[in-house]
Write a protein that holds these residues in place. Structure first.
Motif, PDB file in Angstrom:
ATOM      1  N   LYS A  40       0.828  -1.208   0.000  1.00  0.00           N
ATOM      2  CA  LYS A  40       0.000   0.000   0.000  1.00  0.00           C
ATOM      3  C   LYS A  40       0.864   1.261   0.000  1.00  0.00           C
ATOM      4  O   LYS A  40       0.630   2.210   0.748  1.00  0.00           O
ATOM      5  N   THR A  41       1.894   1.251  -0.874  1.00  0.00           N
ATOM      6  CA  THR A  41       2.793   2.393  -0.980  1.00  0.00           C
ATOM      7  C   THR A  41       2.955   2.843  -2.427  1.00  0.00           C
ATOM      8  O   THR A  41       2.763   2.069  -3.356  1.00  0.00           O
ATOM      9  N   VAL A  42       3.333   4.109  -2.555  1.00  0.00           N
ATOM     10  CA  VAL A  42       3.706   4.690  -3.839  1.00  0.00           C
ATOM     11  C   VAL A  42       5.091   5.287  -3.633  1.00  0.00           C
ATOM     12  O   VAL A  42       5.293   6.093  -2.721  1.00  0.00           O
ATOM     13  N   VAL A  43       6.047   4.862  -4.455  1.00  0.00           N
ATOM     14  CA  VAL A  43       7.411   5.370  -4.377  1.00  0.00           C
ATOM     15  C   VAL A  43       7.700   6.134  -5.658  1.00  0.00           C
ATOM     16  O   VAL A  43       7.538   5.594  -6.753  1.00  0.00           O
ATOM     17  N   VAL A  44       8.148   7.379  -5.496  1.00  0.00           N
ATOM     18  CA  VAL A  44       8.453   8.233  -6.646  1.00  0.00           C
ATOM     19  C   VAL A  44       9.909   8.658  -6.542  1.00  0.00           C
ATOM     20  O   VAL A  44      10.339   9.169  -5.501  1.00  0.00           O
ATOM     21  N   THR A  45      10.669   8.439  -7.609  1.00  0.00           N
ATOM     22  CA  THR A  45      12.049   8.903  -7.649  1.00  0.00           C
ATOM     23  C   THR A  45      12.143  10.079  -8.605  1.00  0.00           C
ATOM     24  O   THR A  45      11.333  10.228  -9.520  1.00  0.00           O
ATOM     25  N   GLY A  46      13.140  10.904  -8.385  1.00  0.00           N
ATOM     26  CA  GLY A  46      13.340  12.084  -9.216  1.00  0.00           C
ATOM     27  C   GLY A  46      13.285  13.326  -8.358  1.00  0.00           C
ATOM     28  O   GLY A  46      13.525  13.276  -7.155  1.00  0.00           O
ATOM     29  N   GLY A  47      12.905  14.413  -8.959  1.00  0.00           N
ATOM     30  CA  GLY A  47      12.872  15.684  -8.240  1.00  0.00           C
ATOM     31  C   GLY A  47      11.489  16.285  -8.147  1.00  0.00           C
ATOM     32  O   GLY A  47      11.349  17.504  -8.086  1.00  0.00           O
ATOM     33  N   ALA A  48      10.469  15.444  -8.141  1.00  0.00           N
ATOM     34  CA  ALA A  48       9.088  15.940  -8.085  1.00  0.00           C
ATOM     35  C   ALA A  48       8.785  16.577  -6.735  1.00  0.00           C
ATOM     36  O   ALA A  48       9.282  16.141  -5.698  1.00  0.00           O
ATOM     37  N   ASP A  49       7.955  17.599  -6.760  1.00  0.00           N
ATOM     38  CA  ASP A  49       7.483  18.246  -5.543  1.00  0.00           C
ATOM     39  C   ASP A  49       6.514  17.302  -4.824  1.00  0.00           C
ATOM     40  O   ASP A  49       5.519  16.870  -5.434  1.00  0.00           O
ATOM     41  N   PRO A  50       6.783  16.960  -3.561  1.00  0.00           N
ATOM     42  CA  PRO A  50       5.899  16.036  -2.837  1.00  0.00           C
ATOM     43  C   PRO A  50       4.437  16.477  -2.802  1.00  0.00           C
ATOM     44  O   PRO A  50       3.528  15.653  -2.905  1.00  0.00           O
ATOM     45  N   ALA A  51       4.195  17.774  -2.684  1.00  0.00           N
ATOM     46  CA  ALA A  51       2.809  18.265  -2.667  1.00  0.00           C
ATOM     47  C   ALA A  51       2.130  18.007  -4.008  1.00  0.00           C
ATOM     48  O   ALA A  51       0.947  17.647  -4.053  1.00  0.00           O
ATOM     49  N   ALA A  52       2.868  18.151  -5.092  1.00  0.00           N
ATOM     50  CA  ALA A  52       2.304  17.888  -6.422  1.00  0.00           C
ATOM     51  C   ALA A  52       2.010  16.411  -6.606  1.00  0.00           C
ATOM     52  O   ALA A  52       1.013  16.038  -7.231  1.00  0.00           O
ATOM     53  N   VAL A  53       2.856  15.559  -6.033  1.00  0.00           N
ATOM     54  CA  VAL A  53       2.624  14.110  -6.117  1.00  0.00           C
ATOM     55  C   VAL A  53       1.375  13.744  -5.318  1.00  0.00           C
ATOM     56  O   VAL A  53       0.528  12.990  -5.785  1.00  0.00           O
ATOM     57  N   ARG A  54       1.244  14.293  -4.114  1.00  0.00           N
ATOM     58  CA  ARG A  54       0.043  14.044  -3.301  1.00  0.00           C
ATOM     59  C   ARG A  54      -1.214  14.473  -4.052  1.00  0.00           C
ATOM     60  O   ARG A  54      -2.225  13.782  -4.038  1.00  0.00           O
ATOM     61  N   GLU A  55      -1.135  15.621  -4.709  1.00  0.00           N
ATOM     62  CA  GLU A  55      -2.283  16.122  -5.465  1.00  0.00           C
ATOM     63  C   GLU A  55      -2.618  15.181  -6.626  1.00  0.00           C
ATOM     64  O   GLU A  55      -3.782  14.900  -6.888  1.00  0.00           O
ATOM     65  N   ALA A  56      -1.590  14.675  -7.304  1.00  0.00           N
ATOM     66  CA  ALA A  56      -1.818  13.753  -8.423  1.00  0.00           C
ATOM     67  C   ALA A  56      -2.455  12.453  -7.933  1.00  0.00           C
ATOM     68  O   ALA A  56      -3.342  11.903  -8.585  1.00  0.00           O
ATOM     69  N   ILE A  57      -2.019  11.969  -6.777  1.00  0.00           N
ATOM     70  CA  ILE A  57      -2.610  10.768  -6.198  1.00  0.00           C
ATOM     71  C   ILE A  57      -4.077  11.036  -5.863  1.00  0.00           C
ATOM     72  O   ILE A  57      -4.947  10.202  -6.135  1.00  0.00           O
ATOM     73  N   ALA A  58      -4.355  12.194  -5.294  1.00  0.00           N
ATOM     74  CA  ALA A  58      -5.739  12.572  -4.965  1.00  0.00           C
ATOM     75  C   ALA A  58      -6.588  12.684  -6.231  1.00  0.00           C
ATOM     76  O   ALA A  58      -7.754  12.253  -6.244  1.00  0.00           O
ATOM     77  N   GLU A  59      -6.028  13.251  -7.297  1.00  0.00           N
ATOM     78  CA  GLU A  59      -6.762  13.382  -8.552  1.00  0.00           C
ATOM     79  C   GLU A  59      -7.090  12.005  -9.156  1.00  0.00           C
ATOM     80  O   GLU A  59      -8.082  11.861  -9.875  1.00  0.00           O
ATOM     81  N   ALA A  60      -6.251  11.016  -8.840  1.00  0.00           N
ATOM     82  CA  ALA A  60      -6.514   9.661  -9.306  1.00  0.00           C
ATOM     83  C   ALA A  60      -7.588   8.984  -8.448  1.00  0.00           C
ATOM     84  O   ALA A  60      -8.046   7.890  -8.767  1.00  0.00           O
ATOM     85  N   GLY A  61      -7.962   9.629  -7.335  1.00  0.00           N
ATOM     86  CA  GLY A  61      -9.029   9.109  -6.487  1.00  0.00           C
ATOM     87  C   GLY A  61      -8.579   8.412  -5.219  1.00  0.00           C
ATOM     88  O   GLY A  61      -9.359   7.695  -4.599  1.00  0.00           O
ATOM     89  N   TYR A  62      -7.342   8.673  -4.803  1.00  0.00           N
ATOM     90  CA  TYR A  62      -6.797   7.987  -3.626  1.00  0.00           C
ATOM     91  C   TYR A  62      -6.235   8.992  -2.629  1.00  0.00           C
ATOM     92  O   TYR A  62      -5.721  10.039  -2.998  1.00  0.00           O
ATOM     93  N   GLU A  63      -6.322   8.628  -1.357  1.00  0.00           N
ATOM     94  CA  GLU A  63      -5.856   9.491  -0.276  1.00  0.00           C
ATOM     95  C   GLU A  63      -4.526   8.991   0.260  1.00  0.00           C
ATOM     96  O   GLU A  63      -4.340   7.782   0.441  1.00  0.00           O
ATOM     97  N   THR A  64      -3.607   9.919   0.523  1.00  0.00           N
ATOM     98  CA  THR A  64      -2.346   9.562   1.158  1.00  0.00           C
ATOM     99  C   THR A  64      -2.455   9.830   2.654  1.00  0.00           C
ATOM    100  O   THR A  64      -3.188  10.712   3.077  1.00  0.00           O
ATOM    101  N   VAL A  65      -1.738   9.042   3.429  1.00  0.00           N
ATOM    102  CA  VAL A  65      -1.727   9.263   4.883  1.00  0.00           C
ATOM    103  C   VAL A  65      -0.303   9.390   5.377  1.00  0.00           C
ATOM    104  O   VAL A  65       0.620   9.044   4.712  1.00  0.00           O
TER     105      VAL A  65
END
Length: 65
Positions: A40-65
């Motif tokens: 139940k994890t999402v791992v992102v490598t690179g230089g992405a902004d964590p807030a933008a990644v959280r937003e993208a996950i939310a836009e896909a319909g999932y909540e991060t904790v």
């Protein structure tokens, strides 16, 4: 390369993996995206902004904790 790990409790199937991978893959700076529905994890490598990644996950319909 930076690695960011998010806990996404609702990830449970291949559809979840696909939806999150596609959404997060569009975030600027996201190098690779790995979604593990067993852990139940999402791992992102690179230089992405964590807030933008959280937003993208939310836009896909999932909540991060």
């Amino acid at each position: 390369m930076e690695e960011i790990v998010f806990s996404v409790p609702a990830v449970s199937c291949g559809h979840c993996v696909k939806a999150i991978t596609e959404s997060v893959g569009e975030v600027p700076g996201a190098g690779s995206v790995s979604v593990d529905f067993t852990a139940k994890t999402v791992v992102v490598t690179g230089g992405a902004d964590p807030a933008a990644v959280r937003e993208a996950i939310a836009e896909a319909g999932y909540e991060t904790v």
